[in-house]
Write a protein that holds these residues in place. Structure first.
Motif, PDB file in Angstrom:
ATOM      1  N   PRO B 650       1.285  -1.087   0.203  1.00  0.00           N
ATOM      2  CA  PRO B 650       0.029   0.358  -0.259  1.00  0.00           C
ATOM      3  C   PRO B 650       1.315   1.339  -0.052  1.00  0.00           C
ATOM      4  CG  PRO B 650      -0.578  -1.564   2.263  1.00  0.00           C
ATOM      5  CD  PRO B 650       0.408  -1.997   1.010  1.00  0.00           C
ATOM      6  N   GLY B 651       0.007   2.220  -0.395  1.00  0.00           N
ATOM      7  CA  GLY B 651       1.180   3.670  -0.095  1.00  0.00           C
ATOM      8  C   GLY B 651       2.579   3.385  -1.669  1.00  0.00           C
ATOM      9  N   VAL B 652       2.304   2.562  -2.500  1.00  0.00           N
ATOM     10  CA  VAL B 652       3.848   2.621  -3.555  1.00  0.00           C
ATOM     11  C   VAL B 652       2.740   3.325  -4.948  1.00  0.00           C
ATOM     12  CG1 VAL B 652       4.723   1.266  -5.506  1.00  0.00           C
ATOM     13  CG2 VAL B 652       4.865   1.511  -2.749  1.00  0.00           C
ATOM     14  N   ALA B 653       3.079   4.329  -5.494  1.00  0.00           N
ATOM     15  CA  ALA B 653       2.634   4.662  -6.847  1.00  0.00           C
ATOM     16  C   ALA B 653       2.262   3.971  -7.762  1.00  0.00           C
ATOM     17  CB  ALA B 653       2.625   6.225  -7.112  1.00  0.00           C
ATOM     18  N   TRP B 654       3.803   3.466  -8.187  1.00  0.00           N
ATOM     19  CA  TRP B 654       4.417   2.629  -9.293  1.00  0.00           C
ATOM     20  C   TRP B 654       6.011   2.450  -8.299  1.00  0.00           C
ATOM     21  CZ3 TRP B 654       8.630   4.862 -10.914  1.00  0.00           C
ATOM     22  CH2 TRP B 654       9.305   5.998 -11.461  1.00  0.00           C
ATOM     23  N   ALA B 655       6.927   0.813  -8.888  1.00  0.00           N
ATOM     24  CA  ALA B 655       7.888   0.522  -8.917  1.00  0.00           C
ATOM     25  C   ALA B 655       8.147  -0.121 -10.086  1.00  0.00           C
ATOM     26  CB  ALA B 655       7.966  -0.564  -8.319  1.00  0.00           C
ATOM     27  N   LEU B 656       9.094   0.723 -10.840  1.00  0.00           N
ATOM     28  CA  LEU B 656       9.563   0.403 -12.036  1.00  0.00           C
ATOM     29  C   LEU B 656      11.265  -0.101 -12.002  1.00  0.00           C
ATOM     30  CD1 LEU B 656       7.789   2.792 -13.990  1.00  0.00           C
ATOM     31  CD2 LEU B 656       7.675   0.182 -13.968  1.00  0.00           C
ATOM     32  N   PRO B 657      11.609  -0.531 -12.663  1.00  0.00           N
ATOM     33  CA  PRO B 657      13.016  -1.149 -12.858  1.00  0.00           C
ATOM     34  C   PRO B 657      13.988   0.277 -13.647  1.00  0.00           C
ATOM     35  CG  PRO B 657      12.366  -3.284 -13.508  1.00  0.00           C
ATOM     36  CD  PRO B 657      10.701  -1.931 -13.067  1.00  0.00           C
ATOM     37  N   ALA B 658      14.589   1.166 -13.239  1.00  0.00           N
ATOM     38  CA  ALA B 658      15.537   1.652 -13.399  1.00  0.00           C
ATOM     39  C   ALA B 658      15.329   1.879 -15.093  1.00  0.00           C
ATOM     40  CB  ALA B 658      17.041   2.194 -12.743  1.00  0.00           C
ATOM     41  N   SER B 659      16.215   0.278 -15.670  1.00  0.00           N
ATOM     42  CA  SER B 659      16.676   0.149 -16.943  1.00  0.00           C
ATOM     43  C   SER B 659      15.278   0.622 -17.767  1.00  0.00           C
ATOM     44  CB  SER B 659      16.814  -1.412 -16.985  1.00  0.00           C
ATOM     45  OG  SER B 659      15.880  -2.082 -16.806  1.00  0.00           O
ATOM     46  N   THR B 660      14.046  -0.014 -17.263  1.00  0.00           N
ATOM     47  CA  THR B 660      12.915   0.392 -18.672  1.00  0.00           C
ATOM     48  C   THR B 660      12.651   1.759 -19.074  1.00  0.00           C
ATOM     49  OG1 THR B 660      11.133   0.370 -16.830  1.00  0.00           O
ATOM     50  CG2 THR B 660      11.932  -1.971 -16.966  1.00  0.00           C
TER      51      THR B 660
END
Ligand SMILES: Nc1ncnc2c1ncn2[C@@H]1O[C@H](COP(=O)(O)OP(=O)(O)O)[C@@H](O)[C@H]1O
Ligand SMILES: [Mg+2]
Lengths: 236, 807
Positions: B650-660
């Motif tokens: 909860p509370g996470v807007a997004w989580a993305l690998p730096a490479s993408t």
């Protein structure tokens, strides 16, 4: 054995204005090492005849043998080979390569027919036509007679047995013309067969054989009536 | 007069192919100019039409990020604050939630889930369905959603399917374009998000309220202003009245026409147009030069006739008729074909844009003005090309004019050189070099024409290479050589001790972490303002700070900016700069100016990159607040596994690998690459046409020489080979010139055109080996293949008649 042999050669040109019969069932036979003069008024078919012998053009009908080859049976690529090895042209318009020096123009002749040491041969040929001192000149730096001599040297450099000259003196003054004719005459001593086309009856006096054309017909084919004379005796 | 006309008619019949081939050069040159120009006009008009056609909002009202207001209360407050000025208002709930798409959910993305009230028909920011179906009143209580076309297209998703929003699978029933979300590119901290990483999803508001755990709440109102009312006036009224109608919540009122995301769409077209213009004009110039030269050569071939006419005392005016008619034929054919080419190129380029930068509505009217401008050039070039040689011809002695063109005095400069320069090989082998050296001016013109045509190709390819190399360098500088990291954005500002934050950093899958605060600001100096995205991090931590900066152990109380920003602002290391930054106040914030020293300059190609130390947070009134985290997985844990786990927190807007994220720019470059294919083909055709025309003219002039060669038994292939070698030799020199000029153009484009068009990016020249290869191959293929086309003409040549007449 004849080196040039034509049997019933007809050439018709189809033009929008109708059919022109430039040559009508022409037959003739020329022995090797002769000087042949083809004589006739303008439009009588002389050039056409010469082009048939040199395989620049093909007849509508008839058979042509030159240098033991049945020219009328040769394929397109064989015709190119025939022109490299058997005949060689000297044009009224010289048709020298404007970007080549006299020497290089002659070298071209030696090279196309596959001579090695073409340069040496070319120098020799130019000396033979007395142009040893003009080898580095470009055609536009030479007089008409000199250009024609270069053209002859180019043809001689091929070493081919049959020389075909269409009005070789047409562009030249009298004295230069005689020079050229003398040169051609000399070649028959080396075993070449020379066919000279002209409308000038005087020239036929120096021939071994005169073929007279009129309106596409060969009306006579015989040695000159007064016997063969030296080129220096010609007057016009 | 009619005599000259009849003669010209015969000219045309004899030279039809030549006229068309030269006209084709003019056509392609003016066509690319008109075609590319049309596309820009079409894109602007299509944007306008899209906003109008889908009833884009005029004004957007929203509380500060992270705040929510009950749906009805928000709507009522905006209605009464706006009064008579507003015609329609609609409330929305926009939630940033992690999303997974594709088969097995293997595509992570930052989701922007837009909850829309479907109970009434949607009248603002309507959808344009590109595949599948839309949502209607029947879907108001359901859980079907719509997926933004940009994202679906970037991953080739089917028109319907399943998408996982914050761990909950939902069904999307169609893909759509919506006017508010046409711009897919956003910056976040030091990263850029694009179509591939940002998934906009349109859903019934009830569903979004459940997914975001905000029952009954909304955080966004879109409004349309009554026609005749001033939008700015209504916006001002709203700003004035909202604190009264909706006390306790700070609200922002934004006018769409001033929205940076909207403006960026238009700016992009204008800046791309500037770059297009440079290339189109370069190609046009090259083609124009070539056409001019070729027309000149064709007319010069008539100089013999001109000489005869002069010798016969014909007046120069009459002499000029025939060449000018020839030029007019080239001009008319060029313009006619140019309209076709421009239309074709326009359609082609538009097709690329339609697929790469989709818009809901396309409006593509005929761009008459542009075509007219191109047509004028098409008319002038051949006329000038014919006027010049005629003007020269009537000034020389007729005797000189009677010579074949390459033998005239003054054109024989190369002969002296040839005499002195012994060439190796047989006369036939030497022929190509001789032909080039005998007419040096003409050869130089051909070389120059080929060079000028190839130059823009290398420059265009080099531009992409440079941009791509710049991005690589930028990624390298910002993230160092470390392995992939997971970038996490939080839905709200959070104290670093908050449970949502601890849950992330204490995860058993995480080996290392760093927290940060991302915020926007401006650097000001004199009249220059540079927008920056400020990353507040521990500047000594190499995980989040650029390696070079981390090593310096920089003291707090300053700012780190990009080289490009420093250059644009004219400041250096240690200098002071005014930073306009947000300052938290109550439930909102306001912007204040603070003078800060420049502590370091980072070599990022992105101007917007800026860093400050977390310890400087009090300056923003945000002590101990974070909104971003950078996580490194434990050994043995894949970045993907970590992403899956973290995106469910909860509370996470997004989580993305730096490479993408670093791939985003590469996706944007994909468009440019597609466009440059057009340039490659057009330039390839132009190079071929120049080579062909040049060989054809040369071959006509040399008909007698070729006939003589054939009379001596030289075969057609051999004669063609001379032409091929001559053309390739000129081509090779031309390619050399093209590469040289191309590099100059590239430097110029990157040094002047680019900085003006795309100020956010600093691009350094870099040309990939493949670009050199493409340019060289196109040049070689064009110049080598063109002469083979005259083979047929040689095969059919009438030897006796060519040899017979004296020229
Ligand atoms: N390519 C051609 N097409 C049509 N007629 C031609 C062609 N070549 C020659 N002729 C015609 O054939 C006839 C003989 O021409 P030609 O052999 O050149 O004569 P000569 O060389 O004796 O002056 C002339 O009537 C000429 O017009
Ligand atoms: Mg004749």
């Amino acid at each position: 054995m004849a080196i040039i042999d034509l049997r019933d050669v007809t050439k018709r040109f189809e033009t929008p204005a109708g059919t022109v019969v430039a040559l009508d069932r022409a037959s003739l036979s020329v022995a090797a090492a002769q000087l042949v003069v083809v004589l006739g008024p303008s439009g009588s078919g002389k050039t056409t005849l010469l082009n048939m012998i040199g395989a620049l053009d093909t007849p509508t009908e008839g058979l042509i043998d030159v240098g033991g080859k049945r020219v009328t049976d040769l394929s397109r690529s064989q015709l190119f080979g025939f022109r490299r090895q058997t005949v060689t042209f000297i044009f009224q318009a010289f048709n020298l390569f404007p970007e080549l020096t006299a020497l290089e123009n002659v070298r071209f002749g030696a090279e196309v027919s596959g001579h090695r040491s073409a340069s040496q041969l070319a120098v020799q040929m130019l000396e033979d036509v007395e142009l040893g001192d003009r080898v580095q000149h470009f055609p536009h730096e030479l007089s008409g007679g000199e250009q024609q001599r270069v053209a002859i040297a180019r043809s001689l450099a091929t070493g081919n047995p049959v020389l075909l000259a269409d009005e070789p003196t047409g562009e030249l003054d009298f004295r230069t013309g005689i020079q050229i004719l003398q040169l051609l005459r000399d070649r028959t001593n080396d075993g070449k067969t020379v066919v000279v086309v002209t409308h000038n009856r005087e020239i036929s006096r120096m021939a071994d054989l005169v073929i007279e054309l009129s309106d596409g017909h060969i009306i006579s084919s015989a040695p000159p009536s007064g016997g063969t004379v030296d080129a220096t005796e010609l007057r016009w | 007069m009619s005599f000259w006309l009849r003669w010209s008619w015969r000219d045309l019949r004899g030279r039809l192919l030549q006229v068309v081939a030269i006209a084709a050069i003019i056509a392609l040159g003016s066509g690319i100019y008109a075609g590319l120009g049309s596309t820009s006009a079409w894109r602007q008009q299509s944007l306008d039409a899209s906003f109008a056609g889908l009833a884009a909002h005029d004004i957007e009202v929203s509380p500060v990020a992270g705040f929510f207001v009950p749906q009805d209360q928000l709507l009522g407050a905006v209605r009464s604050a706006g009064g008579q000025g507003l015609s329609t208002v609609e409330a929305r709930l926009v939630a940033d939630l992690p999303v997974r798409a594709g088969r097995g959910g293997q595509i992570p993305a930052a989701g922007v889930v837009v909850g829309v009230d479907l109970a009434q028909p949607v009248e603002i920011d309507r959808w344009k369905v590109t595949a599948g179906r839309s949502l209607g009143p029947g879907d108001a209580q359901g859980s079907s959603v719509l997926l933004d076309e940009h994202f679906a297209d970037a991953h080739h998703l089917p028109p319907t399917g399943t998408i996982v929003i914050a761990g909950t699978p939902v069904r999307y029933v169609g893909t759509v374009l919506e006017p508010e979300y046409l711009n897919t590119t956003t910056t976040f901290g030091t990263t850029i998000q694009g179509a591939a990483t940002r998934a906009v999803i349109f859903a019934p508001i009830g569903l979004v309220q459940r997914l975001a755990d905000q029952p009954g709440q909304a955080n966004d109102v879109v409004a349309r202003v009554r026609s005749g009312e001033s939008i700015d006036h209504v916006a001002a009224t709203l700003t004035h009245n909202l604190p009264i109608t909706l006390p306790n919540v700070a609200m922002t009122v934004a006018v769409r026409n001033d929205d940076p995301m909207t403006l960026a769409l238009y700016d992009e077209i204008i800046s791309e147009q500037k770059i297009f213009d440079v290339f189109a004009l370069l190609i046009l110039a090259g083609a124009g030069f070539a056409a001019f030269n070729l027309t000149r050569r064709v007319v010069e071939a008539q100089r013999r006739d001109i000489g005869i006419a002069m010798a016969l005392g014909v007046s120069p005016g009459e002499i000029a008729i025939r060449p000018i008619i020839l030029a007019a034929e080239v001009a008319v054919a060029g313009v006619a074909l140019g309209v076709l080419a421009g239309w074709g190129i326009g359609i082609w380029v538009l097709g690329i844009f339609r697929s790469e930068v989709p818009l809901p509505i396309w409006h593509t009217p005929w761009q008459g003005g542009l075509f007219l401008r191109a047509a004028v050039l098409g008319l002038v070039i051949p006329l000038a090309g014919s006027a010049y040689p005629v003007w020269r011809a009537v000034r020389v002695a007729p005797t000189d004019a009677l010579l074949p063109p390459h033998l005239r005095s003054g054109r024989h400069r190369g002969s002296g050189l040839l005499r002195k320069l012994p060439l190796p090989g047989s006369t036939m082998a030497q022929a190509p070099v001789r032909r080039i050296t005998i007419a040096p001016t003409r050869s130089a013109m051909t070389v120059l024409a080929i060079g000028l045509i190839l130059a823009p190709l290398l420059a265009a390819l080099g531009t992409t290479d440079s941009a791509s190399a710049t991005i690589d360098a930028g990624t390298q500088i910002l993230s160092g050589n470390s392995a992939d990291q997971l970038l996490v954005s939080l839905t709200n500002y959070q104290p670093s001790t908050a449970p949502a934050v601890s849950a992330l950093v204490d995860s058993p899958l995480v080996a290392k972490y760093a927290l940060g605060l991302n915020t926007g600001g401006y650097l000001l100096r004199g009249h220059t303002t540079v927008a920056v995205s400020i990353s507040m991090v521990d500047l000594s931590d190499p995980l989040v700070a650029p390696t070079a900066v981390a090593r310096q152990k920089i003291a707090p109380g300053g700012i780190v900016i990009a080289t490009k920003a420093a250059a644009d602002l004219g400041v250096g290391l240690g200098g002071d700069i005014v930073l306009r930054h947000p300052l938290a106040q109550g439930s909102g914030y306001r912007f204040v100016d603070t003078v800060v020293p420049i502590r370091a300059i980072v070599d990022s190609p992105y101007r917007f990159v800026a860093y400050m130390d977390l310890r400087d947070e009090p300056m923003m009134g945000l002590s101990g607040i974070v909104n971003t985290a950078t996580l490194v997985p434990r050994p043995g844990v894949s970045i993907n596994a970590l992403q899956r786990r973290i995106s469910l927190q909860p509370g996470v807007a997004w989580a993305l690998p730096a490479s993408t994220l670093s791939n985003t720019i590469r996706d944007i470059l994909g468009l440019v690459t597609g466009l440059f294919v057009v340039l490659q083909i057009v330039i390839g055709m132009l190079a071929f046409l120049v080579a062909y025309n040049s060989t054809k003219i040369g071959s006509d002039e040399r008909a007698r020489e070729h006939a003589t060669m054939m009379a001596f038994g030289v075969g057609v292939p051999r004669v063609v080979l001379i032409g091929v070698i001559e053309s390739v030799l000129l081509g090779v020199i031309g390619i050399g010139v093209g590469l040289g000029v191309g590099l100059l153009v590239l430097h110029w484009v990157l040094g002047t055109v680019f900085p003006a068009a795309v100020p956010e990016l600093s691009v350094l020249p870099a040309v990939a080996a493949s670009s050199f290869v493409i340019t060289v191959v196109i040049g070689l293929v064009a110049t080598a293949s063109a002469p083979t086309l005259v083979a047929r003409q040689l095969e059919r040549m009438n030897l006796p008649s060519t040899l017979r007449y004296v020229e």
